[in-house]
Design a protein around this motif. Structure first.
Motif, PDB file in Angstrom:
ATOM      1  N   GLU A  51      13.264  -2.592  -6.441  1.00  0.00           N
ATOM      2  CA  GLU A  51      13.587  -3.603  -5.439  1.00  0.00           C
ATOM      3  C   GLU A  51      14.901  -3.211  -4.782  1.00  0.00           C
ATOM      4  OE1 GLU A  51      13.011  -7.937  -5.925  1.00  0.00           O
ATOM      5  OE2 GLU A  51      15.174  -8.099  -5.621  1.00  0.00           O
ATOM      6  N   HIS A 235       5.069  -5.392  -2.391  1.00  0.00           N
ATOM      7  CA  HIS A 235       4.678  -6.742  -2.813  1.00  0.00           C
ATOM      8  C   HIS A 235       3.368  -7.181  -2.172  1.00  0.00           C
ATOM      9  CE1 HIS A 235       6.918  -7.366   0.957  1.00  0.00           C
ATOM     10  NE2 HIS A 235       6.122  -8.394   1.129  1.00  0.00           N
ATOM     11  N   LEU A 420      10.465  -7.961  -4.955  1.00  0.00           N
ATOM     12  CA  LEU A 420       9.567  -7.653  -6.061  1.00  0.00           C
ATOM     13  C   LEU A 420       9.865  -8.471  -7.309  1.00  0.00           C
ATOM     14  CD1 LEU A 420       9.359  -3.734  -5.887  1.00  0.00           C
ATOM     15  CD2 LEU A 420       7.614  -5.363  -5.162  1.00  0.00           C
TER      16      LEU A 420
END
Length: 685
Positions: A51, A235, A420
């Motif tokens: 992320e 995602h 995420l």
């Protein structure tokens, strides 16, 4: 640290190739850590889940090791717009700065490329419903003679939802393949050849998943040779994968089949007489079926739809007319490649409808005792559109197929996005992607959130489900909009709430830009140029609203974005979690809503110089135990419940250490394992 990681860091460091070649480039520690981790994944053929908060610079962080590694790399983005930006802007900049000559290619699904054969067929079609369509078709004709790549995105004046698209592009079903008279000049074939030869191939998730699911989008020859995959906006992948690993059919493709049959029959003696009646019968049956479905909810399970006698009769009639058309095509299919392709499409349509209707198909029956019924492997459902319908078979879990394809590739895989984690943890997205033990990296946004932004939680708002919430919301927002002089993006959980807010703000002194009143790109451009506008959007606007500067200084989110309860796939997933002894709210509803909220919040601060106020209007953030999970998953905003603080934020005298009556955490909080309690209801609605 590997040699590739060192080299990648050097390129992105102060005095490196990018800093010396790109005027606006600023070295960022978070970007250096990210690119080193990506380079290590490339070097070890490992799996990385990363992320990278807004402003990290993840695009350069993966492009540099991709180009330096020498590996054949496939980069997949969430949308075609991001795909074009990456290929036409970011990739050339990095390649020029590095001075490398690696070849690259842009590859989209076949429906994005002009089909010369279907264009020729359309020239004789009396199917244009307006003078505007005639003019648009003439522009396509003129462009077809000068385009090099046949990418429909080159036609900027053609609306994305134009009915001309299916008339001049091909699908897997209607492509004639090597039998096509234009095969040697096919834009799809040429794009595929360029991708096969390229070192770096830029695709989008739709195309990547279509190939993984063997949907034959013209990309199957390239995937096996890839040594590294970068999945940006990762995602989005699980939800999209569910569609591609499933199977569907719809009203419009079957209408196109009927019309293509007649178009192909014009050049074959006797074919038109054989096909005219069954083609017309299919079109009429589809219209009758759509009318019968009018009383159904917009989305629902197959079981619920077929309990309505008129709907069941309508699907049976559709099956009968499809079989008639298939049999009529069988007698003429050898007369031309086009009719042979139509026959294959009719056979596939019959098969798909049979599987969707069949008694042996796994059906989800919510009225059956969960303890007595076996868990379904897939969900059969439908969705209505204003002038059509679509039916789908969707697998409950795609982690298995994703894991299988990844392991078979023997390649490096990098999954990255700004959204995420949930409360600092990757467990939810790891499970859905089928990642058993990935290397993970969390790089928060490098922006100075305490100075650049403020999070305002208004007081005296009722529960979002209460009558009068919309009125109270506008009352609470009005002084905020006055303080910011408009310049706001209002994000709503439903289209109904959006419409009500737009109506309430019609007399406001700021120009309104409302989703649905103009194409998305047009709305965003007008909003940017207005300087003091108010943009209103729903869930689909959580991503892709990238407005840097003062034009967007306020982001308002009306409710926590829990998924709609009328989604049959989501409902089935919750039921499966419950069957397995899990807690649907804790294990699925909450994580999904947190990620969706983070996407919306990410619209606020897009650069180091942006400043803005985030307004979260859902009182459950403070009144419910799960509210802390949402707040702790957001950047370290200053938080306040005082309107005075918001007004001071937009005033010139805003102090360096500005007021905040609800302090934000100085650093990410540890993940808390929650047990089922009253704060975690099985249903929120």
């Amino acid at each position: 640290m590997s040699q590739l990681a060192h080299a990648s860091r050097d390129v992105l460091s102060e005095g490196g190739a990018l800093a010396s070649q790109l005027d606006a480039f600023v070295p960022r520690p978070a970007q250096l850590r990210l690119t080193a981790a990506i380079a290590e994944a490339f070097d070890q053929r490992d799996v990385l889940l990363a992320e990278a908060g807004t402003g990290t610079g993840k695009t350069y962080a993966y492009l540099v090791p991709a180009l330096l590694s020498g590996l054949k790399t496939i980069i997949s983005t969430g949308t075609r717009a991001l795909q074009d930006q990456l290929y036409h802007r970011d990739l050339p900049r990095v390649r020029a700065a590095l001075g490398v000559g690696h070849s690259s290619a842009l590859l989209k699904g076949r429906a994005n490329y002009l089909c010369r054969y279907r264009l020729q067929q359309a020239r004789g079609e009396p199917r244009f419903s307006s003078p505007e369509q005639v003019a648009q078709f003439q522009r396509i004709l003129a462009w077809s003679g000068r385009t090099k790549y046949g990418d429909m995105a080159e036609l900027e004046a053609l609306p994305e939802d134009s009915p001309l698209y299916p008339m001049v592009t091909s699908t897997v079903d209607n492509c004639l393949g090597t039998e096509c008279p234009f095969w040697d000049d096919c834009f799809v074939v040429q794009a595929r050849q360029r991708a096969q030869a390229a070192d770096v191939v830029v695709v989008n998730h739709h195309l990547l998943l279509a190939d993984l699911a063997l949907k034959q989008e013209g990309f199957g020859e390239i995937l096996p040779g890839a040594q590294a995959f970068v999945i940006d906006e990762a995602h989005q992948l699980p939800e999209l994968a569910a569609n591609f690993f499933g199977e569907g059919f719809g009203m419009r493709p079957w209408q196109e089949l009927a019309r293509d049959c007649l178009a192909e029959s014009r050049s074959v003696a006797g074919a038109q007489a054989a096909l005219q009646e069954p083609a017309a019968a299919l079109e009429q049956t589809l219209r009758d079926l759509r009318v019968a479905m009018d009383g159904l909810p917009p989305r629902g399970t197959q079981w619920r739809a077929l309990t309505v006698p008129q709907v069941r009769d309508g699907f049976d009639a559709a099956m009968s007319t499809l079989v008639q058309l298939r049999d009529a095509l069988a007698g003429v299919r050898e007369a031309s490649p086009g009719l042979d392709a139509c026959h294959a499409r009719a056979m596939e349509a019959v098969s798909r409808l049979s599987r969707w209707l069949g008694d042996d198909a796994p059906m989800l029956d919510f009225d059956t005792d969960p303890d007595e019924a076996p868990p379904p492997a897939e969900v059969l459902w439908y969705e209505l559109t204003p002038r059509g319908f679509r039916c789908q078979r969707t697998p409950m879990d795609v982690s298995g197929p994703l894991r299988e394809h990844r392991q078979r590739s023997m390649a490096a895989w990098v999954f990255t996005s700004a959204t995420l984690t949930v409360d600092g943890g990757f467990e939810h997205i790891s499970q859905r992607l089928g990642l058993d033990d990935p290397v993970s990296l969390l790089q928060p946004s490098p922006f100075d959130w305490a100075q650049q932004a403020l999070c305002y939680l208004p007081t005296d708002l009722p529960d979002p489900a209460a009558r009068g919430f919309g009125t109270a919301l506008i009352r609470a927002l009005t002084p905020v909009l006055e303080a910011s002089h408009g310049r706001a993006f209002l994000l709503f959980a439903s289209h109904r709430a959006l419409r009500e807010a737009a109506e309430a703000l019609r007399d406001a002194p700021w120009p309104l830009f409302v989703q649905g009143e103009a194409p998305r790109a047009t709305l965003l451009q007008r909003f940017r140029e207005s300087g003091n506008g108010v943009l209103l959007g729903s869930a689909s606007f959580r991503e892709g609203v990238d407005v840097v500067g003062d034009a967007l200084s306020v982001v308002v989110i009306d409710k926590l974005p829990f998924a709609a309860p009328d989604d049959p796939v989501f409902e089935a997933r919750l039921d499966a979690i419950r069957r397995d002894g899990g807690n649907p709210f804790r294990d699925e509803q909450l994580p999904q809503a947190v990620i969706a909220l983070k996407q919306g919040v990410g619209r606020l601060i897009r650069s180091e110089t942006d400043r803005g106020v985030l307004v979260l209007c859902d009182p459950r953030l403070l009144s419910r135990g799960y509210g802390r999970i949402f707040l702790d998953s957001l950047p370290p905003f200053r938080r306040t419940r005082s309107l005075t603080d918001v007004q001071a934020f937009f005033a010139p005298q805003w102090p360096v250490d500005g007021p905040a009556s609800v302090p934000a955490p100085a650093s990410p909080q540890p993940v808390v394992r929650l047990q089922p309690t009253d704060d975690f209801p099985t249903s929120l609605f």
